[in-house]
Design a protein around this motif. Structure first.
Motif, mmCIF file in Angstrom:
data_model
loop_
_atom_site.group_PDB
_atom_site.id
_atom_site.type_symbol
_atom_site.label_atom_id
_atom_site.label_comp_id
_atom_site.label_asym_id
_atom_site.label_seq_id
_atom_site.Cartn_x
_atom_site.Cartn_y
_atom_site.Cartn_z
ATOM 1 N N GLU A 270 0.809 -1.210 0.000
ATOM 2 C CA GLU A 270 0.000 0.000 0.000
ATOM 3 C C GLU A 270 0.849 1.269 0.000
ATOM 4 O O GLU A 270 0.381 2.349 0.356
ATOM 5 C CB GLU A 270 -0.984 -0.043 1.169
ATOM 6 N N PHE A 271 2.123 1.113 -0.377
ATOM 7 C CA PHE A 271 2.936 2.300 -0.669
ATOM 8 C C PHE A 271 3.041 2.478 -2.190
ATOM 9 O O PHE A 271 3.498 3.494 -2.670
ATOM 10 C CB PHE A 271 4.356 2.185 -0.110
ATOM 11 N N ILE A 272 2.631 1.432 -2.938
ATOM 12 C CA ILE A 272 2.775 1.471 -4.400
ATOM 13 C C ILE A 272 1.951 2.621 -4.971
ATOM 14 O O ILE A 272 0.745 2.692 -4.762
ATOM 15 C CB ILE A 272 2.335 0.122 -5.033
ATOM 16 N N GLY A 273 2.618 3.503 -5.676
ATOM 17 C CA GLY A 273 1.930 4.665 -6.223
ATOM 18 C C GLY A 273 2.066 5.892 -5.340
ATOM 19 O O GLY A 273 1.727 6.993 -5.746
ATOM 20 N N ALA A 274 2.549 5.687 -4.121
ATOM 21 C CA ALA A 274 2.741 6.808 -3.194
ATOM 22 C C ALA A 274 4.158 6.790 -2.632
ATOM 23 O O ALA A 274 4.498 7.588 -1.769
ATOM 24 C CB ALA A 274 1.731 6.737 -2.057
ATOM 25 N N GLU A 275 4.995 5.867 -3.145
ATOM 26 C CA GLU A 275 6.325 5.703 -2.560
ATOM 27 C C GLU A 275 7.207 6.932 -2.770
ATOM 28 O O GLU A 275 8.091 7.204 -1.962
ATOM 29 C CB GLU A 275 7.022 4.448 -3.083
ATOM 30 N N GLU B 105 -4.543 5.099 -5.636
ATOM 31 C CA GLU B 105 -5.491 5.884 -4.835
ATOM 32 C C GLU B 105 -5.528 5.361 -3.395
ATOM 33 O O GLU B 105 -5.534 6.135 -2.441
ATOM 34 C CB GLU B 105 -6.892 5.811 -5.457
ATOM 35 N N LYS B 106 -5.536 4.020 -3.257
ATOM 36 C CA LYS B 106 -5.549 3.430 -1.917
ATOM 37 C C LYS B 106 -4.272 3.812 -1.159
ATOM 38 O O LYS B 106 -4.317 4.185 0.011
ATOM 39 C CB LYS B 106 -5.673 1.912 -2.031
ATOM 40 N N ILE C 177 -0.923 6.138 3.198
ATOM 41 C CA ILE C 177 0.295 6.698 3.813
ATOM 42 C C ILE C 177 0.002 7.925 4.666
ATOM 43 O O ILE C 177 0.850 8.345 5.454
ATOM 44 C CB ILE C 177 1.402 7.029 2.781
ATOM 45 N N ALA C 178 -1.211 8.468 4.541
ATOM 46 C CA ALA C 178 -1.577 9.611 5.396
ATOM 47 C C ALA C 178 -1.534 9.235 6.876
ATOM 48 O O ALA C 178 -1.376 10.103 7.738
ATOM 49 C CB ALA C 178 -2.960 10.132 5.017
ATOM 50 N N LYS C 179 -1.643 7.931 7.178
ATOM 51 C CA LYS C 179 -1.567 7.466 8.568
ATOM 52 C C LYS C 179 -0.241 7.811 9.218
ATOM 53 O O LYS C 179 -0.141 7.863 10.436
ATOM 54 C CB LYS C 179 -1.696 5.930 8.653
ATOM 55 N N GLY C 180 0.801 7.968 8.391
ATOM 56 C CA GLY C 180 2.138 8.193 8.931
ATOM 57 C C GLY C 180 2.475 9.659 9.168
ATOM 58 O O GLY C 180 3.614 9.972 9.510
ATOM 59 N N GLY C 181 1.500 10.542 8.997
ATOM 60 C CA GLY C 181 1.740 11.953 9.292
ATOM 61 C C GLY C 181 2.732 12.589 8.348
ATOM 62 O O GLY C 181 2.814 12.209 7.163
ATOM 63 N N THR C 182 3.516 13.533 8.873
ATOM 64 C CA THR C 182 4.336 14.388 8.009
ATOM 65 C C THR C 182 5.801 14.472 8.427
ATOM 66 O O THR C 182 6.577 15.193 7.804
ATOM 67 C CB THR C 182 3.765 15.822 8.020
ATOM 68 N N THR C 183 6.198 13.764 9.481
ATOM 69 C CA THR C 183 7.575 13.911 9.970
ATOM 70 C C THR C 183 8.532 13.034 9.141
ATOM 71 O O THR C 183 8.093 12.153 8.422
ATOM 72 C CB THR C 183 7.681 13.518 11.464
#
Lengths: 406, 127
Positions: A200-205, A258-259, A264-270
């Motif tokens: 679920e990092f594929i496409g957002a890595e 899209e998923k 990855i929004a679960k991991g915040g921004t740090t």
């Protein structure tokens, strides 16, 4: 914990937990009965079922003689579960013919200073005799566990696992951003936040890669994603049909990209500080890290708990009910219909974000909720005794083609 | 909330997005006036050509076959045929650009076999 606990002061993020001999802090005080293979799972379950509520079994399906590579991973998880600070004492149960050595697992856990026992069904003289001997061992371990008392601990001593399951479009819009905000707060207070589910990092890595603290971490992250993507091809899984899952697709998610972008929004921004192999030890005070795990949520949660996570924050759009035997699981949904229909299984209503409340406000409430649960507040999954557990197995075909992931 | 809401009935996650996500079950014929919003495709009214369920997406502008679909200011896939403004955007007209099976001798026509919700479950179960 549906009502945010306003007693908890976010300027003084502390909780009361069980400090173990190695200094780490548990948020629960369980005795773990851990089968070494599937042949000991039934005995482990019976022992826990006949004991007090806080004796927990971790039944699983791993065989007597898993192949090299797969075996090391199973061993790491089994030892990590016993070493988790939520565990006051552990009993390893084996048939006696496993290639994984129960004594070695026990020795590893004993290094944390907690009591550990082993039980061999063959040596005990069969199932009935093993149940008798096992219940005596459980009694000894519970007697010791009863001595533990909660004491002051700090948010910086928490390792919190972020997970999602049964995702829909609200996961990426409401629930995961709120969890990400809580993750940022935890990291700022000195704790460790971990996300996993590498497919679920594929496409957002590229977004996670940009957040990596060093080039070395960046390379390991991209290699892990690449491996999972190749694995899918190898297994003949066409992500276009299977990821997002049919349930995800019903919930409005169209593609893995899209998923992933929502996940990855679960991991915040740090900054992303490290990439940890499945089931391996997570750093204390480690900031935001990733565990390389499969996308199956129960296995992913078990891997992070084996890595030392004391609490799991689990978002679900469509209404997952799963928990964990060792760590409390906090259920967060961003879907107002799911919250209404399954209030009994949910802890946090993040759909407030959809009706205009800020992600920051919901994230603050969630962080208070995490500290509350750390201090002993029960989650919905705990009330219902939802204690799912599964270890990720590495299929032989994958081992042969891609090698040992560690 | 992050993003731009349209009449409390849909949300556009970022200004450059070409799709909006429904926050309620929307009926075909529903109109959205985009002129009051300042995202990139603003300046016109769109009418839904399909019913769009809660959580599902619709196109904010015409999207040609092969064009990339944007949500969260990122690429979420590629149009497999021309999509009209106001049309439901999902697996029937969008495909991932990632994790396609390696040249495995398949006929490459997987997209044609797809129907929403009828795929075989993955070996790893629902995520």
């Amino acid at each position: 914990m549906t009502e945010p606990d306003t007693q908890i002061d976010l300027d003084d993020p502390t909780f009361r937990g069980y400090r173990r001999a190695d200094g780490r802090v548990g948020v629960r005080n369980v005795v773990a009965v851990i089968p070494v293979s599937v042949t000991a799972s039934a005995v482990a379950e019976r022992l826990a079922g006949d004991a007090v509520e806080w004796v927990r079994a971790t039944p699983h399906q791993m065989p007597l003689d898993p192949p090299d590579g797969a075996r090391e991973q199973i061993q790491t998880v089994l030892e990590g579960i016993g070493a988790n600070p939520n565990v006051a004492g552990a009993l390893y149960v084996s048939l006696g013919t496993e290639r994984i050595d129960a004594e070695a697992l026990a020795d590893g856990v004993a290094e944390t200073g907690k009591p550990v026992e082993t039980l061999t069904i063959r040596d005990a003289g069969g199932t009935a005799a093993a149940l008798d001997a096992g219940s005596e061992a459980v009694d000894r371990l519970t007697d010791e566990a009863r001595e533990a008392r909660r004491e002051d601990a700090d948010a910086s001593e928490l390792v919190v696992a972020m997970e999602c399951g049964g995702s829909d479009a609200t996961s990426g819009i409401a629930a995961n951003p709120a969890v990400g905000n809580a993750c940022d707060r935890l990291v700022e207070d000195g704790g460790t936040g971990v996300i996993s589910e590498t497919p679920e990092f594929i496409g957002a890595e590229h977004i996670l890669a940009d957040r990596c603290g060093t080039d070395e971490v960046r390379e390991r992250l991209l290699a892990a994603v690449d491996r999972r993507e190749r694995m899918a091809g190898l297994m003949g899984v066409d992500f276009r049909g299977a990821q997002p899952s049919p349930g995800n697709q019903k919930g409005g998610l169209t593609t893995i990209e899209e998923k992933s972008l929502g996940a990855i929004a679960k991991g915040g921004t740090t900054p992303l500080r490290d990439v940890i192999s499945y089931g391996h030890q997570l750093p204390l005070g480690g900031g935001f890290v990733v565990m390389d795990s499969p996308g199956y949520d129960v296995e992913s949660v078990s891997g992070k708990v084996a890595g030392g996570a004391q609490i799991v924050v689990f978002t679900t759009g469509r209404g997952s009910t799963t928990g964990n035997p060792i760590a409390p699981v906090i259920k967060v949904t961003g879907n107002p219909n799911t919250y209404e229909r399954m209030t009994d299984n949910m802890d946090v209503d993040a759909s407030r974000v959809l009706s205009g409340e800020s992600v920051d406000a919901v994230g603050a409430d969630l962080y208070r909720g995490i500290l509350g649960v750390a201090g002993g507040e029960r989650t919905a999954a705990e009330r219902h005794r939802m204690e799912e557990f599964a270890i990720n197995d590495i299929p032989p075909k994958e081992l042969a083609a891609l090698g040992d992931p560690t | 909330m992050k993003g731009i809401t349209l009449d409390d009935a849909a949300i556009v996650m970022a200004e450059a997005d070409t799709v909006a996500t429904a926050l309620a079950d929307l009926e075909a014929g529903r109109e959205f006036d985009l002129s009051t919003h300042d995202f990139d495709v603003g300046g016109h009214t769109i009418t839904l050509t399909d019913p769009v369920e809660f959580g599902h997406k619709f196109a904010l502008e015409p999207i040609a076959e092969g064009e990339l679909i944007r949500k969260y200011d990122e690429v979420i896939g590629e149009a497999t045929r021309d999509i009209a403004a106001g049309e439901w955007v999902h697996t029937h007209n969008v495909e991932s650009t990632r994790a396609r099976p390696d040249d495995d001798g398949d006929d490459g026509d997987d997209a044609a076999d797809e129907t929403d919700g009828q795929q075989a479950p993955t070996p790893e179960g629902e995520r």
